[in-house]
Write a protein that holds these residues in place. Structure first.
Motif, PDB file in Angstrom:
ATOM      1  N   LYS B 274       0.740  -1.071  -0.138  1.00 56.80           N
ATOM      2  CA  LYS B 274      -0.076   0.150   0.110  1.00 56.80           C
ATOM      3  C   LYS B 274       0.875   1.162  -0.086  1.00 56.80           C
ATOM      4  N   VAL B 275       1.810   1.222   0.749  1.00 54.57           N
ATOM      5  CA  VAL B 275       2.915   2.384   0.874  1.00 54.57           C
ATOM      6  C   VAL B 275       3.537   2.437  -0.588  1.00 54.57           C
ATOM      7  N   ILE B 276       4.131   1.444  -1.299  1.00 54.88           N
ATOM      8  CA  ILE B 276       4.605   1.552  -2.526  1.00 54.88           C
ATOM      9  C   ILE B 276       3.376   2.150  -3.422  1.00 54.88           C
ATOM     10  N   ASP B 277       2.412   1.804  -3.318  1.00 54.53           N
ATOM     11  CA  ASP B 277       1.389   2.302  -4.199  1.00 54.53           C
ATOM     12  C   ASP B 277       0.910   3.589  -4.021  1.00 54.53           C
ATOM     13  N   ILE B 278       1.086   4.133  -2.777  1.00 53.17           N
ATOM     14  CA  ILE B 278       0.927   5.564  -2.537  1.00 53.17           C
ATOM     15  C   ILE B 278       1.892   6.368  -3.294  1.00 53.17           C
ATOM     16  N   LEU B 279       3.304   5.918  -3.305  1.00 51.74           N
ATOM     17  CA  LEU B 279       4.370   6.464  -3.629  1.00 51.74           C
ATOM     18  C   LEU B 279       4.352   6.532  -5.114  1.00 51.74           C
ATOM     19  N   ARG B 280       3.832   5.427  -5.955  1.00 47.72           N
ATOM     20  CA  ARG B 280       3.915   5.473  -7.152  1.00 47.72           C
ATOM     21  C   ARG B 280       2.879   6.079  -7.730  1.00 47.72           C
ATOM     22  N   LYS B 281       1.666   6.393  -7.194  1.00 47.77           N
ATOM     23  CA  LYS B 281       0.547   7.415  -7.585  1.00 47.77           C
ATOM     24  C   LYS B 281       0.867   8.758  -7.494  1.00 47.77           C
ATOM     25  N   ALA B 282       1.797   8.873  -6.574  1.00 51.77           N
ATOM     26  CA  ALA B 282       2.022  10.469  -6.317  1.00 51.77           C
ATOM     27  C   ALA B 282       3.046  11.221  -7.509  1.00 51.77           C
ATOM     28  N   ASN B 283       3.610  10.031  -8.103  1.00 50.21           N
ATOM     29  CA  ASN B 283       4.440  10.419  -9.207  1.00 50.21           C
ATOM     30  C   ASN B 283       5.531  11.419  -8.834  1.00 50.21           C
ATOM     31  N   VAL B 284       6.047  11.445  -7.588  1.00 53.33           N
ATOM     32  CA  VAL B 284       6.848  12.167  -7.168  1.00 53.33           C
ATOM     33  C   VAL B 284       8.536  11.741  -7.266  1.00 53.33           C
ATOM     34  N   PRO B 285       9.543  12.557  -7.364  1.00 49.28           N
ATOM     35  CA  PRO B 285      10.812  12.079  -7.657  1.00 49.28           C
ATOM     36  C   PRO B 285      11.413  11.140  -6.499  1.00 49.28           C
ATOM     37  N   VAL B 286      12.160  10.094  -7.045  1.00 44.84           N
ATOM     38  CA  VAL B 286      12.545   9.389  -5.734  1.00 44.84           C
ATOM     39  C   VAL B 286      14.036   9.369  -6.065  1.00 44.84           C
TER      40      VAL B 286
END
Lengths: 564, 564
Positions: B274-286
């Protein structure tokens, strides 16, 4: 007593002081896993040698991370015991040596299980003692000795090579412009030090591995009298080189010190193998509950890598631990199997408190600190203690069955002796144990057939098919979705089924249990016979048997103990 | 914030509330191992696709057990940040599903290293959150739905089968004499219960699996109105069967409840995904430091099993995280590589505090509890925080190099953009990074040769052999004890060496760097090109590039950044 690296020597001293008074030692291990693809392929009709191959592969992947030993010393009244429980935390030293240098596997459920039972992984990973069996120890010792012998020759070579280097300032490689200044600075530092007799030691600034390589080469190139010894020092704050000037006497001392340090490190690395060594030399009976994995791990991690050959494995165990008893096998075999509907360790402990068993008085020793003793299952020390307690209660009951006058808890009891060297095996239909002390059971498989289906049949239809021949129990062949073992309920019908039903039919073929499997077992048995002829003593260590006929009578129990 | 199973939902709420304000998210993982036989086979001249194959095998064996995410939210002044650090403890749920269901490996030195840095293994094994990627989740959901649909049909079947059973008392198997009394007792218990309308529930005594099988069959055999539902309850004190009488309405309710419970369990099992999903959807630089293993683990454990095909892997990462930056690559590349002689995370943090870098003001958030935050390296949350700090300092410095007016810490900076999607690779001689955002570097290997020896030569002799051609650097070919790569120091001599030295000689053969390797790469590249043509958009996601020419200028740095 919880034993980690730092108090291993203390535990060893205690162990040495009591082991020769012990009646028996109970043993238990905790592992990072017990099941893998190999166990999914367990076949209820395979031979003990085939099963060994599979369990051997499993054991080589996983790790025993805790070993419990509980030493049972009989008190003067010969009716009660003092128990000395130890939980040894064990973890390999590094990636460089020993049977687990390539790492180890973990089974998720095993790790979760231990974790739920409060197993302290932090303690085992951080403070666990290492191990190095005598074979690896000897190899390491030889390497250290060789290295020491050639230490000064190698130093000489470095001076000589430094002279051959042709790049500016006697380096073996070209350096980038950005490092030219570094090289010049280092040369100045080294030359000043070499010319100043008052300074024996030179500490370089901490720097990268590449820069340390430059410093090493420069040191050997600039020092002409060859009386200098550099070493790399690794500290929290960084890695640096320390160079020392040495005269001939100091050189000898330095070599001696280095040698001693390395041997002392090697001695520390032997770790838990010292404990196993004490156990082996004491020749004391060893007791476990369901101990097949424990014994394979003990051998693989602390004695010698598990051999491919099953008979070689048996020989190793027999030599190391000639007197093994498995309380799980005892609990599932006459004369006491009727009392143990559930033969798990916890259930066996509970049941053995009641009639016909007597409570045996067992006290914890006062010599060692048992305050930190974890009184819960799946701490190896506690499980070993419980296993030993169950064993003692079983022995007392066996004593009531014989007219033996050796006193209570007689380990020579003719009821106990048939269990010597026999270890419980699971998911086998007609071979309940692995026999380390002699030939394995070779049951008849005349009433067993194999049915291979072209079209699937329901289980009930398969069973019905044999109803005219006294009925049959169909059981799936592992790793083979189209085949079933057919086990006739009435063995006397074997010939009739062979004559009337064997053959190829529209939906299936029916065959007798493949004779090639038995042939495989026979050829292995022959190999074993050969190896015995060629062994030093020419025979399997014979068990002490007081009364041949009584032992045989009780041995019958063992043969018939396990039913479908 | 330390995040375990029990406070995952709290962490998710916080994460959701800040992720859209974030400038970037820094990432770090801790693993049970990083090296195996595969890494010993790393070849400095292999292609990124070949390297991917090896690292992929490594990653599939080991486990990411802690994931650190640090969210950097710019303050209103646009000059400072608020950091939200999270350390997620992660552990697979069980042996039944997901990419690590078959267990995982541990590298001794990795475990020791983490342990020495106070990593809490007890916490991860006991309280770690599970994970189930969306593919496995969908499979499980479908299975639950199918099971629910056929729930009452299956119950009906059980009643029907019970009627067909022919052994005494309607059992499907013969029972031993010793169990006859048990069967009679159970039948009495069941019949009494069924005939007493006041009793809705019947709890059986806890018993063995074999006895539970008997009870189950008897229940279905004795209950004629088919309105009974038994279940097995597992408690500390034992395992027992609970049977309930249900009318039609209760039956529907029971099914609904069972369905809800199973879906809720499934939702819990999704855990860290779920956390990784939030990160993916936010499309924020990693951002990561040396993040190749991190990215492969993220994909394999939380998105989809690592594909065999390298280009498929690139596509997955590009879709999930289209903006990735690696501070290790940045630290070892112009325009700042001269400042980072040591590019480890700790050294980079130290160096980036000094000139020409400016200290960036970063404060921990007040919204989440940072009291338990481990301020030491190798806690994933702390390492992520440090990595993000270094990244911010680098960005500030990049800003001083351009005349960009976007303000401080500009993620669209034309110095930064060439690093987008590029991840540092190690032990490669002329390909410093894996390029997720486009084609990989394809350096010329014209000046590279392979020398295979029949008789061993010392390194210095090999180097000397090429002295007339400007010298050469010999480097051993991994997993091949008789071969050396020969790298000419003067590339212009390539043709001369090809013409004059290539061939078979008494002691060795000399060949040009095998062209077949390049051919392999080309055919893979062609495959990739084909897949792009067949992809929905027909192209690799293009990067936003502000000033083509400036970007190209800085891109040159990247191509030339890594030297031998």
């Amino acid at each position: 007593m919880e034993v980690i690296s730092s108090n291993l020597n203390e535990a060893i001293d205690i162990l040495k002081s009591i082991i020769n008074k012990a009646a028996f030692v109970a043993l238990d291990g905790e592992f990072t896993g017990i099941n893998s693809d190999e166990s999914r392929a367990f076949d209820m009709f395979e031979s003990p040698a085939q099963r060994y191959q599979k369990i051997s592969k499993i054991v080589q992947n996983f790790l025993m991370i805790q070993c419990g030993l509980c030493v049972f010393v009989p008190n003067e009244d010969k009716k009660s015991f003092t128990a000395f429980p130890f939980s040894f935390y064990i973890f390999p030293q590094d990636d460089n040596s020993g049977p687990n240098k390539n790492g180890f596997s973990c089974q998720i459920s095993s790790i979760k299980f231990l974790s739920q039972h409060k197993f302290n992984f932090n303690k085992v990973f951080n403070d666990g003692m290492p191990y190095l069996n005598s074979i690896v120890e000897a190899e390491c010792r030889m390497k250290i000795e060789e290295k020491m012998k050639s230490m000064w020759e190698k130093e000489d070579e470095k001076y000589n090579r430094a002279k051959e280097n042709k790049y500016p300032y006697q380096l073996s490689f070209k350096i980038a412009d950005s490092d030219q200044q570094f090289v010049k600075d280092m040369i100045q530092l080294i030359d000043e030090w070499l010319s100043d007799n008052s300074k024996k030691i030179l500490q370089f600034p901490s720097c990268s591995g590449y820069h340390r390589k430059i410093i090493y080469e420069l040191l050997y190139a600039r020092c002409t009298d060859k009386n200098m010894l550099p070493e790399t020092v690794r500290e929290e704050s960084g890695i640096y080189i320390l160079a020392k000037k040495l005269d001939e006497k100091e050189k000898a001392q330095a070599a001696e010190e280095k040698f001693k340090t390395q041997l002392s490190k090697l001695d520390d690395a032997v770790g838990f193998c010292k404990v196993i060594d004490i156990l082996r030399k004491a020749n004391v009976p060893v007791v476990g509950h369901n101990m097949l994995h424990d014994i394979l791990h003990l051998v693989h991690q602390f004695i010698a890598p598990l051999p491919n050959d099953y008979y070689e494995f048996k020989e190793i165990v027999n030599t190391a631990f000639p007197n093994l008893y498995d309380t799980k096998l005892m609990a599932t075999t006459e004369p006491i199997k009727t009392y143990f509907a559930d033969s798990s360790l916890a259930a066996a402990e509970k049941r053995s408190q009641k009639e016909p068993f007597q409570n045996v008085s067992i006290e914890f020793c006062k010599e060692i600190d048992c305050k930190d003793f974890h009184e819960h299952y799946h701490d190896a020390g506690y499980d070993a203690y419980i296993c030993g307690t169950v064993f003692a209660r079983m022995l007392y009951y066996y004593d009531t069955l014989t007219e033996d006058e050796n006193g209570c808890c007689n380990l020579q009891s003719e009821v106990l002796q048939p269990f010597n060297g026999k270890i419980k095996m699971h998911r086998m239909l007609d071979i309940p144990y692995l026999n380390l002390s002699g030939d394995d059971v070779r049951p008849s498989r005349e009433h067993v057939f194999v049915m291979r289906f072209k079209e699937p049949w329901p289980l009930s239809k398969i069973a019905d098919y044999f109803s005219a021949f006294g009925g049959a129990k169909p059981m799936p062949v592992p790793m083979d979705e189209t085949s079933f073992y057919i086990i006739l309920l009435n063995e006397k019908e074997s010939v009739n089924v062979s004559n009337k039903l064997v053959g190829e039919f529209q939906d299936f073929t029916l065959q007798k249990f493949e004779s090639d499997r038995l042939e495989k077992t026979s050829s292995a048995a022959k190999r074993k016979a050969d190896s015995i002829v060629n062994s030093p003593t020419g025979q399997i260590p014979a068990k002490k048997e007081k009364s041949e006929s009584t032992v045989q009578r009780f041995s019958q129990n063992l043969q018939n103990g396990e039913t479908i």
